[in-house]
Design an enzyme around this catalytic site. Structure first.
Site, PDB file in Angstrom:
ATOM      1  N   ASP A 169      -8.294  -7.332  -5.292  1.00 64.70           N
ATOM      2  CA  ASP A 169      -7.976  -5.412  -4.524  1.00 64.70           C
ATOM      3  C   ASP A 169      -8.215  -4.594  -5.317  1.00 64.70           C
ATOM      4  O   ASP A 169      -7.968  -4.097  -6.446  1.00 64.70           O
ATOM      5  CB  ASP A 169      -6.514  -5.239  -4.514  1.00 64.70           C
ATOM      6  CG  ASP A 169      -5.979  -4.074  -3.690  1.00 64.70           C
ATOM      7  OD1 ASP A 169      -6.779  -3.354  -3.717  1.00 64.70           O
ATOM      8  OD2 ASP A 169      -4.623  -3.210  -3.886  1.00 64.70           O
TER       9      ASP A 169
ATOM     10  N   SER B  75       0.251  -1.086  -0.370  1.00 70.87           N
ATOM     11  CA  SER B  75      -0.102  -0.064   0.198  1.00 70.87           C
ATOM     12  C   SER B  75       0.473   1.135   0.053  1.00 70.87           C
ATOM     13  O   SER B  75       1.357   1.316  -0.839  1.00 70.87           O
ATOM     14  CB  SER B  75      -0.938  -0.052   1.348  1.00 70.87           C
ATOM     15  OG  SER B  75      -2.288   0.466   1.164  1.00 70.87           O
TER      16      SER B  75
ATOM     17  N   HIS C 293      -5.475  -6.967  -1.353  1.00 71.67           N
ATOM     18  CA  HIS C 293      -4.766  -6.101  -0.737  1.00 71.67           C
ATOM     19  C   HIS C 293      -3.343  -6.378  -0.303  1.00 71.67           C
ATOM     20  O   HIS C 293      -2.497  -6.039  -0.736  1.00 71.67           O
ATOM     21  CB  HIS C 293      -5.220  -4.768  -0.008  1.00 71.67           C
ATOM     22  CG  HIS C 293      -4.525  -3.516  -0.065  1.00 71.67           C
ATOM     23  ND1 HIS C 293      -4.139  -3.059  -1.476  1.00 71.67           N
ATOM     24  CD2 HIS C 293      -3.930  -3.213   0.803  1.00 71.67           C
ATOM     25  CE1 HIS C 293      -3.698  -1.665  -0.692  1.00 71.67           C
ATOM     26  NE2 HIS C 293      -3.543  -1.845   0.572  1.00 71.67           N
TER      27      HIS C 293
END
Length: 534
Positions: free
Chosen positions: A427, A179, A510
């Protein structure tokens, strides 16, 4: 004795796990960090935890670390440093959800051993940064207001950390994260290799998982319409709603961009049209901030007209807001008769209402006095996995220049640092289509993008079949892959060229290791810490 010789001497002394334990526990100031046991937990690998001050900063600015010794001597020359994103989210999230030695047992705060722990592949350092994240502390008012300060604090702190654990400084360092760590890691690596560091560090690789390392518009609005169509059956989006995103792709010029990204190798630099959503990251990620920005802003689009208005004429986000509108639409309470899922997770579209969130478990467990005492952070009070003050502060600052443009190419080309990019299929926040577009728009080692599409298979137990991972590596042959495919399950597709690899993980969100811990273990073993050519 020069510093290189000194570090080599330390490395020889610490060559085996048995010697590591002996030297560390006898070293002044180090034994106080040793974690002897953890409540409601099985036995852990040898580890050290605690806080160290950030040199040159005001009192109270301290960063928490948890260092695990490699469980296998064959991998003892590797130091993996893991970062969660946020910004402002604790790296203990990664530690307890799939890449560390312990996991929460179902929906309880009892811990069990993780058979796919990365500690089997190297020494692993988890760091809560910037200051104020997780168990780290910060002065008041909050001192870290931009990425320059984040970078300076971490690199200062890491140099101080190596003074306590000098044997680690000569190891092969692998920076890994997900991220917002797509911002952290390239800037950290650049500072460590180009800055005024007293230590000569061997930064071997960077691994960016579902990371925000590329052009903001390319990784969000430009890719969103195509992503929604690719996952239309899982998301249950009606055709009339999808048609509005089709309209946006055509009107905003996204179709042309995506068509260019499908050319291998690219003909030219891909121009990202206009300024979709004004690149407004803080509004896109912090929906609760919008009400104070504009009371007329509609963040609950349900009908085709409302979706169209949100994309093209939104007072919330600006023009061509496909990314934000898609997230708002999916998070809006479904009308009666809608097929949209009752529970929706932008980080993993496969999640439903029964999905257990690890964050409340972490808050309960790491707030316990006996746990904090075991980790040498006693009396820390209530633990928060993610700090909203840090998130708001850093996202409100001027966004740093995406590492895609110059930092990553320089690290790959000038410093021979391997770059490993990976993305999960499920994601939606930072989807794989935007990542693939950004790879094709990046230039390194004299060429732009990949010359061939990422279409070769990799497998559950083999993340780099029949390939030497390195700057001169080539893809495995079709014949060899066919042999592997007969005995293994495919985990996704991959490509590697000129020191950059890309893995697309099927059926992962994710945080890829949450869904695919065994596959990610193979990725770290076969790609990240594998020997490579120079």
């Amino acid at each position: 004795m020069n510093i290189s010789a000194l570090l080599y001497f330390w490395n020889v002394l610490w060559a085996t796990p048995e010697i590591v334990i002996s030297r560390a526990t006898r070293s002044p100031g180090i034994s106080r960090f040793e974690v002897h046991s953890l409540p409601d937990s099985p036995a852990l690998p040898t580890s050290w935890a605690g806080r160290l001050p950030v040199p040159g900063r005001a009192d109270g600015n301290e960063i928490f670390f948890w260092l695990f010794q490699a469980e296998q001597a064959a991998y003892n020359d590797n130091l993996i440093i893991w970062f969660n994103g946020g910004p402002g989210c604790s790296s203990l999230i990664g530690l307890t959800t799939g890449n560390g030695p312990i996991l929460f047992d179902g929906n309880s705060t009892n811990l069990v051993r993780n058979p796919n722990s990365w500690t089997k592949l190297g020494n692993v350092l988890y760091v809560d940064q910037p200051v104020g994240t997780g168990f780290s502390t910060a002065s008041f008012p909050y001192p870290v207001t931009d990425n320059d300060r984040v970078t300076a604090d971490f690199t200062r702190w890491l140099n101080a950390f190596f003074m306590h654990f000098p044997h680690l400084a000569s190891m092969q360092i692998h920076l890994m994260g997900e991220s917002y760590a797509g911002i952290y890691i390239p800037y950290f690596a650049s500072e460590l290799l180009n800055g005024k560091n007293t230590l000569r560090l061997d930064v071997r690789s960077m691994s960016l998982g579902d990371g925000s390392w590329g052009n903001g518009a390319a990784m969000s609005s430009v890719a969103m319409g195509r992503y929604l169509r690719s996952q239309a059956s899982m998301l249950n989006i009606p055709k009339d709603i999808l048609s509005i995103f089709d309209e946006a792709d055509e009107t905003c010029g996204f179709n042309e961009v995506l068509a260019q990204s499908m050319i291998y190798p690219p003909h030219r630099r891909i121009h990202i049209p206009g300024n979709p959503e004004y690149f407004n990251l803080k509004r896109r990620l912090r929906r609760d901030m919008i009400d104070s920005l504009d009371s007329a802003c509609n963040i609950f689009p349900k009908t085709t007209d409302e979706v169209r208005t949100s994309i093209f004429n939104s007072t919330c986000y600006g023009p061509c807001a496909a990314h934000s509108t898609a997230i708002d639409y999916m998070q809006t309470t479904a009308d009666e008769g809608s097929r949209k899922p009752a529970c929706y997770d932008v980080y993993d579209i496969s999640h439903d209402c029964s999905t257990v969130s690890p964050l409340p478990l972490m808050a309960e467990y790491f707030s316990r006095a006996d746990v904090q005492s075991a980790l040498h952070v006693g009396n820390s009070g209530d633990y928060e996995a993610c700090n909203s003050t840090i998130l708001d502060t850093l996202l409100a600052a001027d966004s740093p220049v995406p590492p895609e443009y110059s930092i990553l190419p320089s690290l790959i080309t000038k410093h021979n640092v391997a770059l490993h990019i990976y993305n999960g299929e499920w994601d939606m926040l930072i989807n794989h289509i935007g990542t693939e577009l950004s790879i094709q728009n990046m230039t390194w080692r004299g060429a732009q993008g990949f010359s061939r599409k990422s279409s070769q298979l990799f497998y559950v137990d083999e993340a780099a079949p029949s390939s030497t991972v390195g700057p001169t590596a080539t893809l495995a042959t079709t014949a060899t892959l066919a042999t592997v495919a007969a005995t293994a399950s495919p985990a996704g597709t991959w490509a590697i060229e000129r020191g950059v690899s890309y893995h697309f993980f099927r059926g992962a969100g994710h945080s890829v290791f949450v869904n695919k811990p065994k596959e990610m273990f193979a990725f770290v073993r076969d790609v990240v810490v594998a020997p490579r050519e120079h």
